[in-house]
Design a protein around this motif. Sequence first.
Motif, mmCIF file in Angstrom:
data_model
loop_
_atom_site.group_PDB
_atom_site.id
_atom_site.type_symbol
_atom_site.label_atom_id
_atom_site.label_comp_id
_atom_site.label_asym_id
_atom_site.label_seq_id
_atom_site.Cartn_x
_atom_site.Cartn_y
_atom_site.Cartn_z
ATOM 1 N N SER A 1 0.807 -1.214 0.000
ATOM 2 C CA SER A 1 0.000 0.000 0.000
ATOM 3 C C SER A 1 0.849 1.276 0.000
ATOM 4 O O SER A 1 0.461 2.267 -0.605
ATOM 5 N N ILE B 1 2.011 1.919 -3.465
ATOM 6 C CA ILE B 1 0.857 2.408 -4.227
ATOM 7 C C ILE B 1 0.716 3.919 -4.005
ATOM 8 O O ILE B 1 0.560 4.679 -4.962
ATOM 9 N N GLU C 1 0.996 6.707 -6.871
ATOM 10 C CA GLU C 1 -0.135 7.621 -7.081
ATOM 11 C C GLU C 1 0.314 9.078 -6.970
ATOM 12 O O GLU C 1 -0.089 9.922 -7.756
ATOM 13 N N TYR D 1 -2.489 5.990 -13.992
ATOM 14 C CA TYR D 1 -1.289 6.304 -13.216
ATOM 15 C C TYR D 1 -0.040 6.121 -14.072
ATOM 16 O O TYR D 1 0.883 5.413 -13.711
ATOM 17 N N ARG E 1 -6.566 1.549 -10.061
ATOM 18 C CA ARG E 1 -5.885 0.966 -8.895
ATOM 19 C C ARG E 1 -5.697 -0.543 -9.059
ATOM 20 O O ARG E 1 -4.661 -1.087 -8.660
ATOM 21 N N LEU F 1 -2.880 -0.925 -11.413
ATOM 22 C CA LEU F 1 -1.628 -0.563 -10.756
ATOM 23 C C LEU F 1 -1.134 -1.699 -9.863
ATOM 24 O O LEU F 1 0.051 -2.037 -9.888
ATOM 25 N N ASN F 2 -2.025 -2.286 -9.085
ATOM 26 C CA ASN F 2 -1.635 -3.419 -8.236
ATOM 27 C C ASN F 2 -1.070 -4.566 -9.056
ATOM 28 O O ASN F 2 -0.042 -5.150 -8.705
ATOM 29 N N LEU G 1 2.364 -3.555 -10.654
ATOM 30 C CA LEU G 1 3.444 -3.534 -9.665
ATOM 31 C C LEU G 1 3.849 -4.938 -9.219
ATOM 32 O O LEU G 1 5.041 -5.214 -9.034
ATOM 33 N N TYR H 1 9.309 1.317 -12.231
ATOM 34 C CA TYR H 1 7.995 1.647 -12.789
ATOM 35 C C TYR H 1 8.124 2.778 -13.805
ATOM 36 O O TYR H 1 7.573 2.717 -14.894
#
Length: 152
Positions: A2, A5, A9, A30, A54, A57-58, A61, A94
Motif C-alpha cells: 500500500s 501504491i 499515485e 497512473y 488501482r 496498478l496493483n 506492480l 515503474y
Amino acid sequence: MSSIIALIEYEEGWREKPYLCSEGYPTIGYGFKIGPKGAPINLYQFEISQSVGRLWLNEILADLQEKAFAHTEIRTAVAACNDARKAVLISMAYQMGISGLLKFRKALKAIADQRWSDGKTEMLDSRWARQTKKRALRHANQMLSGVWFDGY
C-alpha cells in the motif's frame, strides 16, 4: 504494497482520459502507456475509473517486482533496503522500466553495500535526475534517509 501504491499515485498523478506523456507516449491512469510513441492521442477514445486504475496498478506492480527481482543486481540491492528504500527502487523501475533501473549499476551496488550517500549521489548523477528533478531528489533523499517522504 500500500505504501508503494501511495508513492506511485503521488508521483504519477491520475488521469481518467488518455493523454500524451512527456516522452510522447499515449498514456492513461497512473502513467500506463497504452500506445506507441508518437501515436495520435485521438485514436484513444476511452476512459477508465480510478478503481480500475488501482486494480491495474496493483497488477502491474506485482508483475514488475517479480520481473525486477529476477535480476541479481536489483534483488541484491532490494535485500539491503527497508520498505521506504525498496519503494524507491520499485518506483524507478515503474518509471524507467527494469532495463532503465539496471543502468544504475553504481547506484545499485552502493545500495547493496548500504552506502546510502553514494547511492544518492549516483542516482542524482543521471539523465533521469536531470529530466525529473523533483521526483529524483525526493527518491534520492528517501534512499539516503530510509524514511518515507512526508507527502505520500
